[in-house]
Design an enzyme around this catalytic site. Sequence first.
Site, mmCIF file in Angstrom:
data_model
loop_
_atom_site.group_PDB
_atom_site.id
_atom_site.type_symbol
_atom_site.label_atom_id
_atom_site.label_comp_id
_atom_site.label_asym_id
_atom_site.label_seq_id
_atom_site.Cartn_x
_atom_site.Cartn_y
_atom_site.Cartn_z
ATOM 1 N N HIS A 1 -99.897 81.420 9.893
ATOM 2 C CA HIS A 1 -99.191 82.461 10.657
ATOM 3 C C HIS A 1 -98.593 81.836 11.912
ATOM 4 O O HIS A 1 -99.169 80.940 12.509
ATOM 5 C CB HIS A 1 -100.168 83.588 11.072
ATOM 6 C CG HIS A 1 -99.478 84.856 11.444
ATOM 7 N ND1 HIS A 1 -98.967 85.072 12.698
ATOM 8 C CD2 HIS A 1 -99.168 85.955 10.724
ATOM 9 C CE1 HIS A 1 -98.394 86.257 12.745
ATOM 10 N NE2 HIS A 1 -98.495 86.815 11.553
ATOM 11 N N ASP B 1 -101.556 89.152 4.269
ATOM 12 C CA ASP B 1 -101.054 89.234 2.892
ATOM 13 C C ASP B 1 -102.016 88.651 1.859
ATOM 14 O O ASP B 1 -101.831 88.845 0.667
ATOM 15 C CB ASP B 1 -99.704 88.514 2.809
ATOM 16 C CG ASP B 1 -98.663 89.254 3.642
ATOM 17 O OD1 ASP B 1 -98.087 88.656 4.556
ATOM 18 O OD2 ASP B 1 -98.484 90.462 3.400
#
Length: 426
Positions: free
Chosen positions: A304, A361
């Site tokens: 991320h 996710d």
Amino acid sequence: MDEYVKIIVEGKTYEFPIILGSEGEKAIDISKLRQMTGLITMDPGFVNTGSCISNITYMDGEKGILRYRGVPIEQLAENSTFVETASLLINGILPAKNELNRFSVLLNDNSLVHEDMQIFYQNFPRGAHPMSILSSMVNALRSFYPALQTVEEEINITVTRLLSKVRTMAAMSYKISKGHKVVYPRPDLSYAANFLNMMFDTPVKPYKIEEDLVKALNVFWILHADHEQSCSTSAVRIVGSARVNLYAAISSGIAALSGPLHGGANQAVIEMLTHIIENSIKVEQVIQRAKNKKDPFKLMGFGHRVYKSYDPRAKIMKKYCDKLFEKFNFHDPLLDLAKELEEAALKDDYFIEHHLYPNIDFYSGIVLRAIGIPTNMFTVIFAIGRMPGWIAQWKESADDPNWKLNRPRQIYMGQPKTDYVPIEER
Ligand code: SDX
């Protein structure tokens, strides 16, 4: 005392103020840099660049903190609903009971989609991706709902329309893609229950609303509701800065979210896990591929831009996975594989050194599978969840008295001045 930084350019010293955020974050205010020094900054991907000052969402990537208007997402996931969280994000405070009831009534009153829009759906190729349909249809809403007279009234009704109709439009695209009769929203169902009913109710087999699945969908949407200046939110702010209508700005956010490096990752994770199982690939082989610079493969659902620790949303999502699976006695080999991959990656030096952890996710798709959502609809479900965040961020821009057109600069590295050569002489 105000803090500042000094920059020396060709022997001359310039001072630029430091902006101090309410949680201690600091930024150099370079809004006068070019005017004072003739220089601009260069920051591909805006890794080190803040685009705005915002009161909406606070993230601490190192500590794994996420708060909406100051409220920790762990508390919202446990105690709130998506509609209440949407109201918090858009209006800045948790709604009183009567305000929440009024908001829910408004959402119900605006949940229908103009019948003529069904013709649009029926003319998309059956295999069209639901995200490209959604982006087109949200943009098309402007054609069906022209601007009202007063700006304030226009914004309020548009916000409610978007939040309510995006859910109906998503379910419609699913039903029409299957050649099934469209199911209309029901005033007696909550926001999430209505969506599930519109997706799965059929004349031959009425859909049975399971409160645990409604709760899991609410948690899913709460966790996705905003994430400060993500790629898609930045798209909404940039496109919105040209003073387009809100539908168009949101449509650009949906398009950005569809990318596999962004919101499309939840679908990509399931496809990756399925591929691994169908081809009996070993976990160690997957980890080695992810580390191999020559291999474009990335471990989807990992890494991320902001979180350099475990994405707090992924922790909650994983917990809901386990809760749902236990409650319904579900078994999904993809969940077992995901946990194996996480365990192997978190022990691997490459992932540790690169601060690569599961992001939202990694487990979110497995929750959606448990709810019965088809894989190609996963990012659409993400988009419904992110709608209040996009709206809140757009409104914050629009409410700024100094709302500027977003137009970055560049450094040119191309050809020097070159005269036109007539085609006969080339
Ligand atoms: C979302 O912004 C948001 O808030 C987004 C989001 C939201 O709520 O809106 O949180 C939603 O988009 C989550 C992210 C979903 N995407 C994925 O899961 C796709 C896989 N992840 C990667 O593509 C990547 O981690 C990104 C795009 C998410 C972030 O990448 P960055 O910040 O641009 O960092 P990078 O690509 O420059 O990677 C830094 C290093 C590189 O290695 P080096 O060249 O420095 O040696 O880490 C490596 C990368 O190769 N790396 C990975 C990896 N992610 C980064 N290596 C293997 N597998 C990965 N998943």
